[in-house]
Write an enzyme that holds these catalytic residues in place. Sequence first.
Site: not given
Length: 180
Positions: A34-38
């Site tokens: 659930g990360c912006g980098f996912t």
Amino acid sequence: MSVYDFSVKNRDGSTTSLKDYAGKVLLIVNTATGCGFTPTYEDLERIYKTYRDKGFEILDFPCNQFLGQAPGTDEEIHSFCTLKFGTEFPQFKKIDVNGPDADPLFVYLKEQQGFTGLGDNDSAEFMAPYVAKVDPNWENDDDIKWNFTKFLVDRKGNVVARFEPTVGLEPVEAAIKDLL
């Protein structure tokens, strides 16, 4: 000492010795769903498919220490990654990478390749305030700053590079190719 001296937990709780990866180039990554980098998973899988037959492996360690961005069980995380991004590289049990419960492998990785900065780009500028919320002393310690920090290991088990999540995958892929 090398990464081959460590064992890690599989999603099912069994143990794998990193000696099983001796002679391969490794990219060891702490990840989150659930990360912006996912979306980095997509590029990681592309790199994996390109180089795995040349002796390259990605070792994926989900981590929920950064604003709770890896919720769910190990199996839920694995299902998300395989269904959404088609990941085929090994994914291990969710771990801590910092603090008193940090996985020993990640303690070692940080000792071998300390933090040298987030970089000089828009992504780094954007991330700095979030990193400061998690670690007020972030500029002065070697802790992992966020999900998708990547450690590159050569065929002899030496940790040769650390890439912050704010670094694009082009230099990571170039460094992998240099080691293969």
